[in-house]
Motif scaffolding. Structure first.
Motif, PDB file in Angstrom:
ATOM      1  N   VAL A  83       0.837  -1.204   0.000  1.00  0.00           N
ATOM      2  CA  VAL A  83       0.000   0.000   0.000  1.00  0.00           C
ATOM      3  C   VAL A  83       0.870   1.251   0.000  1.00  0.00           C
ATOM      4  CG1 VAL A  83      -1.743   1.299   1.286  1.00  0.00           C
ATOM      5  CG2 VAL A  83      -1.910  -1.183   1.137  1.00  0.00           C
ATOM      6  N   GLY A  84       2.003   1.181   0.677  1.00  0.00           N
ATOM      7  CA  GLY A  84       2.962   2.283   0.665  1.00  0.00           C
ATOM      8  C   GLY A  84       2.449   3.550   1.313  1.00  0.00           C
ATOM      9  N   VAL A  85       2.895   4.698   0.801  1.00  0.00           N
ATOM     10  CA  VAL A  85       2.570   5.992   1.409  1.00  0.00           C
ATOM     11  C   VAL A  85       1.361   6.658   0.769  1.00  0.00           C
ATOM     12  CG1 VAL A  85       4.935   6.433   2.174  1.00  0.00           C
ATOM     13  CG2 VAL A  85       4.229   7.135  -0.125  1.00  0.00           C
ATOM     14  N   GLY A  86       0.679   5.955  -0.126  1.00  0.00           N
ATOM     15  CA  GLY A  86      -0.491   6.523  -0.797  1.00  0.00           C
ATOM     16  C   GLY A  86      -1.564   7.042   0.161  1.00  0.00           C
ATOM     17  N   PRO A  87      -2.001   6.241   1.158  1.00  0.00           N
ATOM     18  CA  PRO A  87      -3.007   6.730   2.113  1.00  0.00           C
ATOM     19  C   PRO A  87      -2.547   7.953   2.900  1.00  0.00           C
ATOM     20  CG  PRO A  87      -2.793   4.346   2.249  1.00  0.00           C
ATOM     21  CD  PRO A  87      -1.676   4.825   1.379  1.00  0.00           C
ATOM     22  N   TYR A  88      -1.271   7.989   3.240  1.00  0.00           N
ATOM     23  CA  TYR A  88      -0.725   9.135   3.982  1.00  0.00           C
ATOM     24  C   TYR A  88      -0.786  10.399   3.135  1.00  0.00           C
ATOM     25  CZ  TYR A  88       2.765  12.057   6.345  1.00  0.00           C
ATOM     26  OH  TYR A  88       3.416  13.079   6.963  1.00  0.00           O
ATOM     27  N   ILE A  89      -0.485  10.270   1.838  1.00  0.00           N
ATOM     28  CA  ILE A  89      -0.546  11.426   0.938  1.00  0.00           C
ATOM     29  C   ILE A  89      -1.986  11.913   0.800  1.00  0.00           C
ATOM     30  CG2 ILE A  89      -0.178  12.185  -1.444  1.00  0.00           C
ATOM     31  CD1 ILE A  89       2.177  10.182  -1.553  1.00  0.00           C
ATOM     32  N   ARG A 115       4.482  23.966  16.927  1.00  0.00           N
ATOM     33  CA  ARG A 115       3.517  23.229  17.760  1.00  0.00           C
ATOM     34  C   ARG A 115       2.239  22.930  16.977  1.00  0.00           C
ATOM     35  NH1 ARG A 115       1.429  25.195  23.757  1.00  0.00           N
ATOM     36  NH2 ARG A 115       0.297  23.283  24.292  1.00  0.00           N
ATOM     37  N   GLY A 116       1.739  23.905  16.224  1.00  0.00           N
ATOM     38  CA  GLY A 116       0.542  23.707  15.424  1.00  0.00           C
ATOM     39  C   GLY A 116       0.764  22.682  14.325  1.00  0.00           C
ATOM     40  N   ARG A 117       1.945  22.719  13.692  1.00  0.00           N
ATOM     41  CA  ARG A 117       2.253  21.754  12.626  1.00  0.00           C
ATOM     42  C   ARG A 117       2.323  20.328  13.168  1.00  0.00           C
ATOM     43  NH1 ARG A 117       5.299  26.139  10.556  1.00  0.00           N
ATOM     44  NH2 ARG A 117       7.151  25.570  11.735  1.00  0.00           N
ATOM     45  N   ARG A 118       2.817  20.183  14.399  1.00  0.00           N
ATOM     46  CA  ARG A 118       2.865  18.845  15.009  1.00  0.00           C
ATOM     47  C   ARG A 118       1.457  18.295  15.236  1.00  0.00           C
ATOM     48  NH1 ARG A 118       7.615  19.360  19.657  1.00  0.00           N
ATOM     49  NH2 ARG A 118       9.400  19.496  18.212  1.00  0.00           N
ATOM     50  N   LYS A 119       0.547  19.166  15.677  1.00  0.00           N
ATOM     51  CA  LYS A 119      -0.842  18.736  15.883  1.00  0.00           C
ATOM     52  C   LYS A 119      -1.480  18.310  14.564  1.00  0.00           C
ATOM     53  CE  LYS A 119      -1.775  21.578  19.991  1.00  0.00           C
ATOM     54  NZ  LYS A 119      -2.574  22.705  20.529  1.00  0.00           N
ATOM     55  N   LEU A 120      -1.237  19.073  13.500  1.00  0.00           N
ATOM     56  CA  LEU A 120      -1.766  18.715  12.184  1.00  0.00           C
ATOM     57  C   LEU A 120      -1.169  17.397  11.690  1.00  0.00           C
ATOM     58  CD1 LEU A 120      -1.841  22.139  10.262  1.00  0.00           C
ATOM     59  CD2 LEU A 120      -3.783  20.823  11.119  1.00  0.00           C
ATOM     60  N   GLU A 121       0.101  17.172  12.006  1.00  0.00           N
ATOM     61  CA  GLU A 121       0.750  15.917  11.603  1.00  0.00           C
ATOM     62  C   GLU A 121       0.119  14.725  12.325  1.00  0.00           C
ATOM     63  OE1 GLU A 121       3.217  13.329   9.625  1.00  0.00           O
ATOM     64  OE2 GLU A 121       2.790  15.447   9.231  1.00  0.00           O
ATOM     65  N   ILE A 122      -0.228  14.900  13.609  1.00  0.00           N
ATOM     66  CA  ILE A 122      -0.907  13.825  14.358  1.00  0.00           C
ATOM     67  C   ILE A 122      -2.270  13.540  13.747  1.00  0.00           C
ATOM     68  CG2 ILE A 122      -1.962  13.248  16.585  1.00  0.00           C
ATOM     69  CD1 ILE A 122       0.318  14.864  17.913  1.00  0.00           C
ATOM     70  N   ILE A 123      -3.009  14.590  13.396  1.00  0.00           N
ATOM     71  CA  ILE A 123      -4.322  14.418  12.746  1.00  0.00           C
ATOM     72  C   ILE A 123      -4.160  13.689  11.415  1.00  0.00           C
ATOM     73  CG2 ILE A 123      -6.260  15.659  11.684  1.00  0.00           C
ATOM     74  CD1 ILE A 123      -5.812  17.871  13.780  1.00  0.00           C
ATOM     75  N   THR A 124      -3.129  14.057  10.664  1.00  0.00           N
ATOM     76  CA  THR A 124      -2.871  13.415   9.361  1.00  0.00           C
ATOM     77  C   THR A 124      -2.615  11.922   9.525  1.00  0.00           C
ATOM     78  OG1 THR A 124      -1.892  15.473   8.536  1.00  0.00           O
ATOM     79  CG2 THR A 124      -1.416  13.467   7.304  1.00  0.00           C
ATOM     80  N   ARG A 125      -1.843  11.546  10.533  1.00  0.00           N
ATOM     81  CA  ARG A 125      -1.505  10.126  10.724  1.00  0.00           C
ATOM     82  C   ARG A 125      -2.705   9.326  11.214  1.00  0.00           C
ATOM     83  NH1 ARG A 125       4.889   9.684  12.015  1.00  0.00           N
ATOM     84  NH2 ARG A 125       5.478  11.475  10.748  1.00  0.00           N
ATOM     85  N   ILE A 126      -3.551   9.960  12.021  1.00  0.00           N
ATOM     86  CA  ILE A 126      -4.779   9.268  12.451  1.00  0.00           C
ATOM     87  C   ILE A 126      -5.699   9.059  11.251  1.00  0.00           C
ATOM     88  CG2 ILE A 126      -6.878   9.494  13.857  1.00  0.00           C
ATOM     89  CD1 ILE A 126      -5.151  11.041  15.906  1.00  0.00           C
ATOM     90  N   LEU A 127      -5.819  10.088  10.410  1.00  0.00           N
ATOM     91  CA  LEU A 127      -6.677   9.996   9.224  1.00  0.00           C
ATOM     92  C   LEU A 127      -6.130   9.002   8.203  1.00  0.00           C
ATOM     93  CD1 LEU A 127      -9.238  11.267   8.010  1.00  0.00           C
ATOM     94  CD2 LEU A 127      -7.777  13.013   6.949  1.00  0.00           C
ATOM     95  N   THR A 128      -4.827   8.741   8.260  1.00  0.00           N
ATOM     96  CA  THR A 128      -4.212   7.774   7.331  1.00  0.00           C
ATOM     97  C   THR A 128      -4.768   6.369   7.539  1.00  0.00           C
ATOM     98  OG1 THR A 128      -2.160   9.061   7.251  1.00  0.00           O
ATOM     99  CG2 THR A 128      -2.001   6.747   6.626  1.00  0.00           C
ATOM    100  N   PRO A 130      -7.887   4.879   8.299  1.00  0.00           N
ATOM    101  CA  PRO A 130      -9.016   4.376   7.508  1.00  0.00           C
ATOM    102  C   PRO A 130      -8.718   4.294   6.020  1.00  0.00           C
ATOM    103  CG  PRO A 130      -9.466   6.588   8.353  1.00  0.00           C
ATOM    104  CD  PRO A 130      -8.242   6.095   9.043  1.00  0.00           C
ATOM    105  N   PHE A 131      -7.956   5.268   5.498  1.00  0.00           N
ATOM    106  CA  PHE A 131      -7.589   5.215   4.078  1.00  0.00           C
ATOM    107  C   PHE A 131      -6.706   4.003   3.792  1.00  0.00           C
ATOM    108  CE2 PHE A 131      -8.491   9.853   4.196  1.00  0.00           C
ATOM    109  CZ  PHE A 131      -9.422   9.884   3.164  1.00  0.00           C
ATOM    110  N   CYS A 132      -5.825   3.680   4.733  1.00  0.00           N
ATOM    111  CA  CYS A 132      -4.921   2.548   4.570  1.00  0.00           C
ATOM    112  C   CYS A 132      -5.687   1.226   4.546  1.00  0.00           C
ATOM    113  CB  CYS A 132      -3.889   2.560   5.697  1.00  0.00           C
ATOM    114  SG  CYS A 132      -2.561   1.392   5.477  1.00  0.00           S
ATOM    115  N   ILE A 133      -6.661   1.079   5.463  1.00  0.00           N
ATOM    116  CA  ILE A 133      -7.470  -0.146   5.511  1.00  0.00           C
ATOM    117  C   ILE A 133      -8.273  -0.309   4.216  1.00  0.00           C
ATOM    118  CG2 ILE A 133      -9.399  -1.272   6.688  1.00  0.00           C
ATOM    119  CD1 ILE A 133      -8.393   0.075   9.286  1.00  0.00           C
TER     120      ILE A 133
END
Length: 479
Positions: A83-89, A115-128, A130-133
């Motif tokens: 699956v690779g990094v497609g869901p993350y993108i 600090r704000g960018r780190r929070k957005l990065e955490i949101i991005t990884r959580i959102l990854t 369901p897309f990955c599954i």
């Protein structure tokens, strides 16, 4: 050899010497190379339980080819990185869209510094997740449903409906783990190595397929010629040479466009003011200001309909997206004019969107005002912001359509010449190779310059401290 050529050659030689004598840069390069090689080794190992005969999984299909591109070549062997990094993108696209003033709290995070960018990065990884599954399931369905009769089995089953829930869950967990490992490797490369880690993983998969693609193209060209013809060998050599020549020509044009910049002159108030036009500093805006990101983002978005189609039973909805499976392509695949138009438009739109995120005319205008800089003939403030935005828009109207044209070129060539799109000239892979390689080289130069500056500064500081200590010792001795 002219004076300018000698200077360029001397500076290039000096730069190369600085790079390969700098321990920090060598260390960063070694980390990058080690992690990329480790990723490529993992991409060649098939997931246990999957029986995959050699060359059985056909990735020439537009959907499979796009997934394999984003997976860094891991899909063709159904590896842990299938699956690779497609869901993350895909998650990154959604988060960046939502944080661009659409959702005020997320927009505040984007403007909130590190600090704000780190929070957005955490949101991005959580959102990854369901897309990955979803994409993992789509890959399994694509493997079994569209490759029937090829000898492919998963835990001994040839249909996705026959796979027990426990085995299916195991496969999905392995693919999810592979995606997050890919993200982790990419992060380490970005922080400890050189270049953008995610882009380099995708680049590694594309580069590894160059020689096999040329070999397959040669076989395809020779298979379309009459071997009984007296001029068969001459025609084959000429056709192959023409193929390579066009590839090199497109490569050179792509390098030229990626290296072209629009220079906006900048003046400095006070003592920094200069009347010599030749000595004016400038703000460089690349013709391809957004780099390789628009192509990767557009490819990722275009995999979403194909992923959804794998969940649908045969019917009008699936036929509209991906065709009927008997050679008829759907409207959202790259084998149809409608799919190519959508892909082209997406690349152009992402070129505009991401270039404005990268350069940010409003932020640049504010920085100019704070530092006492201005563009000659342009008032500071809103006028400067509008001027930069206008230049960026004009540049994007050249760079965006060019990226889109190169990306869809293989499918046009395939339609005209009957050469598979994966072997045709140009394409997403070529854009990624050129842009990512140039970005990697710029990152290496930047790392060498920064490291050299730090070493020089440390030497000066240590010399100053040594001289101060020596002076204090002499004063004490006098007393």
């Amino acid at each position: 050899m002219s004076t300018n050529t000698k200077k360029t050659y001397k500076s290039a030689r000096t730069l190369v010497k600085e790079i390969f004598t700098n321990k920090t840069v060598i260390s960063a390069l070694a980390i990058t190379l080690f992690l990329v090689v480790a990723f490529r080794i993992g991409s060649t190992l098939t997931i246990p339980g999957i029986k995959l005969p050699a060359n059985a999984f056909n990735t020439n299909d537009s959907f499979a080819g796009m997934l394999d591109l984003l997976a860094g070549g891991g899909l063709s062997r159904m590896s842990i990185f299938a699956v690779g990094v497609g869901p993350y993108i895909t998650a990154q696209i959604i988060v960046q869209l939502l944080s661009s003033d659409l959702i005020p709290p997320m927009s505040k995070m984007a403007k909130g510094g590190e600090r704000g960018r780190r929070k957005l990065e955490i949101i991005t990884r959580i959102l990854t997740l369901p897309f990955c599954i979803a994409q993992g399931y789509a890959v399994i369905a694509l493997l079994l449903n569209n490759q029937q009769g090829s000898g492919i089995t998963i835990f001994g089953f040839q249909s996705i409906n026959e796979i027990p829930a426990k085995e299916m869950l195991t496969l999905l967990m392995i693919m999810v783990a592979g995606t997050y490992i890919s993200i982790f490797i990419g992060d380490i490369i970005t922080k400890r190595g050189v270049g953008n880690g995610i882009t380099l993983l995708i680049l590694a998969g594309i580069v590894s397929s160059i020689i096999p693609n040329f070999r397959e193209a040669f076989r395809t060209i020779s298979g379309k010629m009459d071997s009984q013809n007296a001029n068969y060998l001459i025609n084959l050599i000429l056709a192959t040479a023409l193929y390579v020549l066009f590839f090199v020509a497109i490569l050179i044009v792509t390098i030229f466009i990626n290296g072209s910049t629009r220079k906006i002159p900048i003046q400095q108030t006070g003592q920094g003011l200069t009347t010599n036009i030749n000595n004016l500093p400038f703000l460089p805006i690349k013709l391809n200001a957004a780099g390789v990101i628009p192509v990767i983002f557009a490819s990722s978005v275009l995999t979403i309909p194909g992923t959804i189609a794998q969940f649908l039973s045969q019917g009008e909805a699936k036929w509209f997206i991906a065709g009927d499976g008997s050679g008829t392509s759907g409207y959202l695949t790259l084998n149809t004019p409608s799919g190519l138009v959508i892909y082209f438009v997406l690349i152009v739109l992402f070129s505009f969107f991401y270039s404005y995120i990268q350069i940010n005319p409003q932020q640049l205008s504010e920085n100019f005002e704070k530092s006492g800089k201005f563009i000659p003939g342009i008032k500071t403030g809103e006028n400067t912001e509008r001027h930069i935005a206008k230049v960026l828009s004009r540049v994007n109207w050249i760079g965006g359509p060019f990226l889109g044209l190169i990306a869809i070129l293989p499918y046009i060539v395939a339609e005209i010449t009957s050469i598979p799109s994966g072997l045709a000239l140009g394409g997403t892979g070529l854009i990624i190779i050129v842009t990512a390689t140039m970005e990697l080289w710029n990152s290496i130069k930047s790392a060498a310059t920064t490291s050299g500056y730090n070493v020089t500064r440390n030497k000066i500081e240590s010399k100053h401290i040594s001289e101060t200590s020596h002076l204090e010792a002499e004063v004490e001795q006098l007393w």
